[in-house]
Design an enzyme around this catalytic site. Structure first.
Site, PDB file in Angstrom:
ATOM      1  N   LYS A   1     -16.007  89.440 -62.440  1.00  0.00           N
ATOM      2  CA  LYS A   1     -15.348  90.570 -63.043  1.00  0.00           C
ATOM      3  C   LYS A   1     -16.606  91.441 -63.398  1.00  0.00           C
ATOM      4  CE  LYS A   1     -12.206  92.229 -66.707  1.00  0.00           C
ATOM      5  NZ  LYS A   1     -11.553  91.916 -67.554  1.00  0.00           N
TER       6      LYS A   1
ATOM      7  N   GLU B   1     -24.344  82.237 -64.551  1.00  0.00           N
ATOM      8  CA  GLU B   1     -24.242  81.003 -63.462  1.00  0.00           C
ATOM      9  C   GLU B   1     -23.751  81.669 -61.923  1.00  0.00           C
ATOM     10  OE1 GLU B   1     -22.764  81.431 -66.356  1.00  0.00           O
ATOM     11  OE2 GLU B   1     -22.415  79.543 -67.379  1.00  0.00           O
TER      12      GLU B   1
ATOM     13  N   GLY C   1      -9.972  87.955 -67.048  1.00  0.00           N
ATOM     14  CA  GLY C   1     -10.618  87.083 -65.876  1.00  0.00           C
ATOM     15  C   GLY C   1      -9.641  85.835 -65.620  1.00  0.00           C
ATOM     16  N   ARG C   2      -9.232  85.373 -66.866  1.00  0.00           N
ATOM     17  CA  ARG C   2      -8.061  83.915 -66.624  1.00  0.00           C
ATOM     18  C   ARG C   2      -6.622  84.516 -66.170  1.00  0.00           C
ATOM     19  NH1 ARG C   2      -9.816  85.311 -71.724  1.00  0.00           N
ATOM     20  NH2 ARG C   2      -8.088  85.710 -73.364  1.00  0.00           N
TER      21      ARG C   2
ATOM     22  N   GLU D   1      -8.650  79.765 -73.943  1.00  0.00           N
ATOM     23  CA  GLU D   1      -9.454  80.875 -73.924  1.00  0.00           C
ATOM     24  C   GLU D   1      -8.429  81.960 -74.640  1.00  0.00           C
ATOM     25  OE1 GLU D   1     -13.049  81.872 -71.730  1.00  0.00           O
ATOM     26  OE2 GLU D   1     -11.577  83.230 -70.633  1.00  0.00           O
TER      27      GLU D   1
ATOM     28  N   HIS E   1      -2.424  54.998 -65.409  1.00  0.00           N
ATOM     29  CA  HIS E   1      -3.367  53.974 -65.242  1.00  0.00           C
ATOM     30  C   HIS E   1      -4.535  54.394 -66.216  1.00  0.00           C
ATOM     31  CE1 HIS E   1      -0.340  51.759 -62.474  1.00  0.00           C
ATOM     32  NE2 HIS E   1      -0.300  52.922 -61.902  1.00  0.00           N
TER      33      HIS E   1
ATOM     34  N   LYS F   1     -23.609  81.803 -75.141  1.00  0.00           N
ATOM     35  CA  LYS F   1     -24.309  82.430 -74.206  1.00  0.00           C
ATOM     36  C   LYS F   1     -25.679  83.317 -74.803  1.00  0.00           C
ATOM     37  CE  LYS F   1     -20.303  84.098 -71.407  1.00  0.00           C
ATOM     38  NZ  LYS F   1     -19.667  85.436 -70.995  1.00  0.00           N
TER      39      LYS F   1
HETATM   40  O1  F6P Z   1     -17.677  82.974 -70.372  1.00  0.00           O
HETATM   41  C1  F6P Z   1     -16.072  83.161 -70.357  1.00  0.00           C
HETATM   42  C2  F6P Z   1     -15.885  84.224 -69.302  1.00  0.00           C
HETATM   43  O2  F6P Z   1     -16.073  85.381 -69.690  1.00  0.00           O
HETATM   44  C3  F6P Z   1     -14.438  84.327 -68.751  1.00  0.00           C
HETATM   45  O3  F6P Z   1     -13.589  84.806 -69.606  1.00  0.00           O
HETATM   46  C4  F6P Z   1     -14.564  84.628 -67.407  1.00  0.00           C
HETATM   47  O4  F6P Z   1     -13.357  84.237 -66.443  1.00  0.00           O
HETATM   48  C5  F6P Z   1     -15.741  84.026 -67.122  1.00  0.00           C
HETATM   49  O5  F6P Z   1     -16.826  84.127 -68.193  1.00  0.00           O
HETATM   50  C6  F6P Z   1     -16.525  84.720 -65.615  1.00  0.00           C
HETATM   51  O6  F6P Z   1     -16.879  86.105 -65.979  1.00  0.00           O
HETATM   52  P1  F6P Z   1     -17.108  87.003 -64.886  1.00  0.00           P
HETATM   53  O7  F6P Z   1     -15.844  87.378 -63.900  1.00  0.00           O
HETATM   54  O8  F6P Z   1     -17.477  88.394 -65.169  1.00  0.00           O
HETATM   55  O9  F6P Z   1     -18.290  86.378 -63.993  1.00  0.00           O
END
Ligand code: F6P
Length: 551
Positions: free
Chosen positions: A208, A214, A270-271, A356, A387, A512
């Site tokens: 987003k 990452e 995002g979620r 979240e 199990h 972060k």
């Molecule tokens: O660290 C949490 C978060 O901000 C989530 O809310 C989001 O879905 C995810 O990181 C990834 O963010 P982006 O889509 O901006 O890379």
């Protein structure tokens, strides 16, 4: 006017009183007192049947919970969301994942602009692109057909696409390979690509913000991997990378042409974004028609949520039962137990959606809550969980309300030697687990089986452990859409009752921020002066030693 504090509402007090009077009634007693209970405490809509008779509630409880929802202005807040009001107050944003599945022709205004045509414009572009890739007309840099799609993203830019791909694998293009890379741990990227030909691989970089550590690290790794395999020609990037983002500037800075970018908007959390362009890998896998069916499923649940009376409204009931379990029965958790292997990533997806969203300890106006909020979600598909951790659910000291999810028809029938299908064995287990949790087994029943007296206590099940069972005919794209929207809206219902902002996520920021300092300290040539606490300082030193020592 400042909303009344939840715990001072008369409707809250009425629930407390009701709990004091009836809370000790067990499920055994409740079922014995009302033989119709298993038929009555149920609700059905848009292809989902929900049995909540094994929750520790009566119809009076449900009535009182609905009155609480009315007092918290659930109806008005729902309409405010659908109208595009900026209900995400801490980020000053509208919350309009419902616009992502609104049919063309509906009008949803944000700041005086109808967003539905924008949604459909992106869907049309996604569809055209998916058709090109799936038909083989979109070629890689060297002219080869795309056979592998790797989606790079994390959190909401990963969990939804992975979950949907796994859930709808039966509908997917089996000639193609779909993989997902999220973790900044390089293993994730290396394992996802080690057996693939870069000339046949398309990366869908989903973020987003397009600033996430990452995702950008993995996208850089992908770029290097591609260039290395394709002779280092920068032009290759255009044929092997597309981006999904709200941030065109950052996409361009990364080196992806915005002509190959699929956008979405800041009013999609995002979620809550798996049905936006973030679902491009889903569309590539299952095709545009199935994707459209999935959106129709979401929409069907949106309409049900918006227009159905509270006491028959599936997301409202699910949300309110969660309030009852969390705030009156003191349950700290919910286990989501799909008896459907294809839903194996559904609990992981729900973890972000629920935790979240509702893991907050202050209300909209910043006051600390004096009640529990979002429970811990977790789970595994049945029967595997039986199990492993079900022992604790049956005989542990903690109350773990369960959501069982099952289907009438399997997507992969497998006959048994006795002429039935393994699916019957699977569903028999789902049904039996709910029964065992609710009714248990008394000491007298155990004794009547001739069990040695020394073992009677061990083999007794106290029961009275609540669960909801959700059944649908089969796992179609449409049903998946309804199921996800069911949980989305139940999270919303709870956020309204708890008066929290379910759409921000400030709690992920501190870690972060600190990691930025730590990255510099780990990667500096010489160990810099450290100013953390003694534990953090020692861990940094120890990590550097372990990393740098040979032997
Ligand atoms: O660290 C949490 C978060 O901000 C989530 O809310 C989001 O879905 C995810 O990181 C990834 O963010 P982006 O889509 O901006 O890379």
């Amino acid at each position: 006017m400042k909303p009344a504090k939840l715990t001072s509402l008369p409707q809250w007090h009425a629930l407390q009183q009701h709990f004091a009077q009836t809370g000790s009634q067990s499920l055994r007693e409740l079922f014995a007192a009302d033989p119709q209970r298993g038929e009555q405490l149920t609700a059905e809509a848009v292809g989902l049947y929900m049995d909540y008779s094994k929750q520790r509630v009566s119809s009076d409880t449900v009535q009182l919970l609905c009155e609480l929802a009315e007092a918290c202005e659930l109806r008005q807040r729902t309409e405010a969301m659908f109208r595009g009001e900026k209900i995400n107050t801490t980020e000053n944003r509208a919350v309009l994942h419902v616009a992502l599945r609104a049919p063309a022709g509906e009008k949803i205004m944000v700041d005086g602009h109808d967003v539905v045509p924008d949604v459909h414009e992106v869907l049309d572009r996604m569809r055209a692109f998916a058709d090109q890739v799936r038909s083989g007309s979109w070629r890689g840099h060297s002219g080869k057909r795309i056979r592998n799609v790797i989606s790079i993203g994390i959190g909401g830019s990963d969990l939804g696409p992975v979950m949907a791909y796994e859930a709808l694998r039966d509908y997917s293009e089996r000639e193609m390979t779909f993989r997902f890379v999220s973790n900044v741990d390089g293993t994730d990227f290396v394992e996802a690509t080690h057996d693939l030909d870069a000339a046949e691989t398309l990366f869908v970089v989903c973020s987003k913000t397009f600033t996430t550590l990452e995702t950008l690290s993995n996208a850089q790794a992908a770029r290097a991997w591609c260039l290395n395999a394709l002779g280092g020609d920068d032009k290759a990037i255009a044929r092997h990378f597309v981006a999904v983002s709200t941030n065109a500037d950052e996409v361009q800075k990364f080196g992806i042409d915005t002509a190959h970018m699929f956008g979405f908007w800041d009013w999609v959390g995002g979620r809550y974004s798996m049905d936006s362009a973030i679902g491009l890998s889903t569309m590539l896998a299952i095709g545009p028609d199935h994707f459209r069916e999935m959106l129709a499923g979401f929409y069907a649940m949106d309409e049900h949520f918006r227009h159905t009376p509270l006491e028959r409204n599936l997301p409202v009931l699910m949300g309110l039962l969660g309030i009852w379990n969390t705030n009156f029965l003191d349950a700290a958790t919910v286990a989501v137990l799909p008896y459907e292997q294809y839903l194996k990533r559904f609990p992981a997806y729900l973890q972000q959606l629920t935790m979240e969203s509702n893991g907050k300890y202050v209300t909209h106006d910043g006051s600390p809550v004096d009640y529990a909020t979002g429970p811990i979600y977790w789970g595994e598909p049945g029967t595997n969980g039986q199990h492993s951790f079900y022992q604790l659910i049956h005989q542990g000291t903690r109350l773990v309300p369960c959501d069982f999810i099952g289907f009438g028809r399997p997507l992969q029938p497998v006959p048994t030697s006795t002429g039935g299908d393994q699916h019957d064995l699977l569903m028999a287990n789902l049904i039996a687990q709910g029964e065992a949790l609710a009714f248990g087994k008394t000491a007298d029943q155990v004794r009547a089986e001739g069990v040695d007296e020394a073992l009677v206590a061990h083999r007794t099940f106290e029961g009275n452990r609540p669960s909801t069972t959700i059944l649908a005919s089969s796992l179609t794209p449409h049903i998946l859409g309804t199921l996800i929207a069911l949980y989305e809206h139940s999270v919303f219902v709870q956020g309204v009752i708890w008066d929290i902002d379910s759409f921000d996520q400030w709690g992920v920021e501190l870690g972060k921020q600190l990691a930025k300092t730590t990255i510099a300290e780990l990667t500096a040539q010489d160990l810099p002066e450290l100013h953390h606490d003694s534990s953090t300082n020692t861990l940094i030193r120890r990590y550097r030693q372990l990393r740098d020592s040979r032997g």
